[in-house]
Design a protein around this motif. Structure first.
Motif, mmCIF file in Angstrom:
data_model
loop_
_atom_site.group_PDB
_atom_site.id
_atom_site.type_symbol
_atom_site.label_atom_id
_atom_site.label_comp_id
_atom_site.label_asym_id
_atom_site.label_seq_id
_atom_site.Cartn_x
_atom_site.Cartn_y
_atom_site.Cartn_z
ATOM 1 N N UNK A 167 0.812 -1.216 0.000
ATOM 2 C CA UNK A 167 0.000 0.000 0.000
ATOM 3 C C UNK A 167 0.843 1.262 0.000
ATOM 4 N N UNK A 168 1.995 1.221 0.652
ATOM 5 C CA UNK A 168 2.833 2.425 0.773
ATOM 6 C C UNK A 168 3.912 2.449 -0.315
ATOM 7 N N UNK A 169 4.787 1.452 -0.311
ATOM 8 C CA UNK A 169 5.926 1.450 -1.222
ATOM 9 C C UNK A 169 5.484 1.240 -2.672
ATOM 10 N N UNK A 170 4.593 0.279 -2.884
ATOM 11 C CA UNK A 170 4.201 -0.032 -4.251
ATOM 12 C C UNK A 170 3.103 0.891 -4.781
ATOM 13 N N UNK A 171 1.997 1.004 -4.072
ATOM 14 C CA UNK A 171 0.858 1.771 -4.584
ATOM 15 C C UNK A 171 1.092 3.277 -4.550
ATOM 16 N N UNK A 172 1.866 3.767 -3.589
ATOM 17 C CA UNK A 172 1.981 5.216 -3.385
ATOM 18 C C UNK A 172 3.281 5.800 -3.938
ATOM 19 N N UNK A 173 4.399 5.125 -3.762
ATOM 20 C CA UNK A 173 5.693 5.741 -4.093
ATOM 21 C C UNK A 173 6.507 4.960 -5.126
ATOM 22 N N UNK A 174 5.921 3.965 -5.747
ATOM 23 C CA UNK A 174 6.709 3.086 -6.610
ATOM 24 C C UNK A 174 7.417 3.845 -7.732
ATOM 25 N N UNK A 175 6.698 4.700 -8.439
ATOM 26 C CA UNK A 175 7.296 5.382 -9.585
ATOM 27 C C UNK A 175 8.429 6.311 -9.143
ATOM 28 N N UNK A 176 8.316 6.911 -7.970
ATOM 29 C CA UNK A 176 9.359 7.819 -7.493
ATOM 30 C C UNK A 176 10.605 7.056 -7.063
ATOM 31 N N UNK A 177 10.433 5.896 -6.468
ATOM 32 C CA UNK A 177 11.581 5.078 -6.080
ATOM 33 C C UNK A 177 12.321 4.575 -7.315
ATOM 34 N N UNK A 178 11.567 4.174 -8.336
ATOM 35 C CA UNK A 178 12.205 3.715 -9.577
ATOM 36 C C UNK A 178 12.958 4.859 -10.235
ATOM 37 N N UNK A 179 12.341 6.044 -10.292
ATOM 38 C CA UNK A 179 12.998 7.194 -10.910
ATOM 39 C C UNK A 179 14.258 7.590 -10.153
ATOM 40 N N UNK A 180 14.240 7.482 -8.834
ATOM 41 C CA UNK A 180 15.427 7.835 -8.050
ATOM 42 C C UNK A 180 16.590 6.905 -8.373
ATOM 43 N N UNK A 181 16.306 5.617 -8.580
ATOM 44 C CA UNK A 181 17.366 4.692 -8.961
ATOM 45 C C UNK A 181 17.862 4.935 -10.369
ATOM 46 N N UNK A 182 16.935 5.130 -11.309
ATOM 47 C CA UNK A 182 17.317 5.362 -12.700
ATOM 48 C C UNK A 182 18.034 6.698 -12.880
ATOM 49 N N UNK A 183 17.740 7.661 -12.003
ATOM 50 C CA UNK A 183 18.327 8.993 -12.146
ATOM 51 C C UNK A 183 19.850 8.961 -12.138
ATOM 52 N N UNK A 184 20.425 8.023 -11.427
ATOM 53 C CA UNK A 184 21.883 7.949 -11.342
ATOM 54 C C UNK A 184 22.522 7.495 -12.652
ATOM 55 N N UNK A 185 21.718 7.050 -13.605
ATOM 56 C CA UNK A 185 22.247 6.615 -14.900
ATOM 57 C C UNK A 185 21.891 7.588 -16.017
ATOM 58 N N UNK A 186 21.286 8.722 -15.668
ATOM 59 C CA UNK A 186 20.883 9.706 -16.669
ATOM 60 C C UNK A 186 22.050 10.638 -16.975
ATOM 61 N N UNK A 187 22.578 10.546 -18.168
ATOM 62 C CA UNK A 187 23.738 11.348 -18.567
ATOM 63 C C UNK A 187 23.423 12.128 -19.840
ATOM 64 N N UNK A 188 24.090 13.246 -20.007
ATOM 65 C CA UNK A 188 23.838 14.152 -21.138
ATOM 66 C C UNK A 188 25.165 14.449 -21.838
ATOM 67 N N UNK A 189 25.229 14.273 -23.168
ATOM 68 C CA UNK A 189 26.483 14.516 -23.884
ATOM 69 C C UNK A 189 26.687 15.999 -24.181
ATOM 70 N N UNK A 190 27.909 16.446 -24.015
ATOM 71 C CA UNK A 190 28.253 17.821 -24.382
ATOM 72 C C UNK A 190 29.306 17.807 -25.491
ATOM 73 N N UNK A 191 30.484 18.353 -25.240
ATOM 74 C CA UNK A 191 31.467 18.508 -26.313
ATOM 75 C C UNK A 191 32.068 17.174 -26.737
#
Length: 448
Positions: A302-326
């Motif tokens: 009810x708490x982790x899955x139904x309420x915060x699941x997408x935010x927990x997944x995004x927090x983990x994936x965020x560490x792999x989000x990179x942007x190319x520059x020069x």
């Protein structure tokens, strides 16, 4: 170049000759030799030069050249050094919208942060910058928000935590109660789960850089406030605590808070249930109905899955989000070569502490929440798809109660959809808002 001179007195042969070398410097930056080669002249408007031997070059399409060596990106664009010809479109055009952009600034006085709007600095103007006049905090990828008063932020954050705690408690209690019923119809907890999932999806959709209707933006602010314990889009604790910029990188602290707070709320709800169970079991005849394991399973879902699941997944994936520059192109004079972490554009990806946190925090979060939880849900439902055990219904009834026996796995599909949605919202920043929206439409169509 170097020129040798010999001075001698022809009428006085006994006087030794004087030999000396004169070095004539090349044309200074922004200037090129004239046709005769004995003088220099600056490049005219719409041309530039960083190397006299290459002559004047045409100004890049996304920049303006006032002549000489002045090459300045247009508003909404950025480059890493005052002599870099690699012009990048800013992920947030407003961050690179400064009155000085695109005007004739002397190279000697040209600062890289001059390309950024107030509240932004660093690579691609993607880092929040505070000053004595105003304080800014991160509110999304490449987006900063001016902080309000500390008392206001604390009050709103505390209210959000209290509201979310009450929501989690009610959802947990109601889910546990509904799971005990044998009535095959939509229960209040089922409606709550659908509503919470809808709210999470709305917040994720609004993270796409686009001009949303005013009414939708207002709703997004309310929902962002409600889910403030798991996302920093509206409220950020860095607006309150001055010392948060010391020690660990600010972006890592932000992710740790976003991961730890939902888990802490889950623990608080569990403690409250234990206290309630202690009182309940004094009077109830069937001790099984108050089993801690049953309540723990219900609370986690009810708490982790139904309420915060997408935010927990995004927090983990965020560490792999990179942007190319020069890119290390010869003659391009790059100063920001490689890929940089979206949540801290001053940090190169897979270098130093980013590699350690990506593997130590990001990977476990993705494996546990993003992959492990959907697989576990499908595995549990498959193994018990014909089960009539009371304990199974009490613990997992909310996952299959509204589906036919042949569609027992559908809750796993919803979890997978949420995982893919979070992935698209994190990694499609490079593609622009239009492509992001198309990908999201395709995603929802596939699961309809």
């Amino acid at each position: 170049g170097n020129h040798m001179f010999v001075v001698s007195a022809m009428d006085y042969p006994l006087v030794p000759s004087l030999n000396f070398t004169v070095t004539v410097r090349n044309c200074s930056i922004g200037n090129v030799p004239i046709a005769t080669g004995d003088a220099c002249q600056p490049c005219p408007v719409n041309l530039y030069s960083f190397n006299w031997s290459r002559g004047c070059s045409q100004c890049p399409q996304d920049a303006t050249c006032a002549g000489g060596a002045a090459l300045l990106p247009l508003s909404g664009y950025w480059h890493s050094s005052n002599m870099s010809t690699q012009i990048h479109r800013c992920a947030n055009a407003a961050a690179c919208d400064h009155p000085s952009s695109g005007t004739g600034i002397e190279v000697a006085s040209y600062s890289m942060d001059w390309q950024c709007a107030n509240g932004y600095h660093g690579n691609l103007c993607g880092v929040c910058a505070s000053s004595a006049d105003a304080r800014y905090a991160w509110s999304g990828a490449f987006t900063c928000r001016e902080c309000g008063s500390k008392a206001g932020v604390v009050g709103m954050y505390a209210a959000a935590v209290g509201a979310m705690l009450a929501c989690c408690c009610w959802n947990s209690f109601q889910t546990y109660h509904d799971n005990q019923q044998d009535i095959l119809q939509t229960r209040p907890a089922d409606v709550s789960r659908v509503l919470l999932l809808y709210l999470q999806y709305m917040i994720v959709l609004n993270s796409v850089t686009s001009d949303w209707p005013l009414a939708y933006s207002g709703l997004d602010k309310f929902f962002s406030w409600l889910f403030a314990p798991a996302t920093s889009r509206l409220l950020s604790l860095e607006c309150v605590f001055d010392g948060m910029h010391n020690g660990l990188p600010m972006a890592i602290k932000r992710l740790l808070i976003n991961i730890a707070t939902p888990l802490a709320l889950c623990a608080i709800v569990l403690v409250l249930n234990v206290l309630l169970m202690t009182q309940c079991c004094i009077h109830c005849e069937n001790h099984r109905r108050c089993a801690l394991a049953d309540r723990a399973a219900v609370i986690f879902l009810a708490v982790v899955y139904s309420t915060f699941y997408v935010f927990l997944v995004k927090s983990g994936l965020a560490l792999f989000a990179c942007y190319p520059l020069d890119s290390p192109a010869p003659g391009a004079n790059p100063n920001a070569v490689g890929w940089f972490w979206v949540y801290d554009m001053q940090q190169r990806c897979w270098k130093g502490w980013h590699l350690q946190w990506a593997l130590g925090l990001g990977l476990p979060c993705v494996l546990v929440f993003g992959v492990g939880l959907p697989v576990a849900i499908v595995g549990i439902l498959w193994s018990q798809r014909y089960s009539q055990r009371y304990t199974f219904k009490v613990r997992y009834g909310s996952l299959f109660r509204n589906y036919t026996p042949n569609c027992y796995y559908w809750e796993g599909c919803i979890a997978a959809q949420t995982m893919v949605l979070a992935t698209v919202s994190i990694f499609s920043k490079l593609l622009g808002a239009v492509v992001q929206l198309y990908l999201l439409f395709v995603l929802f169509a596939c699961f309809t």
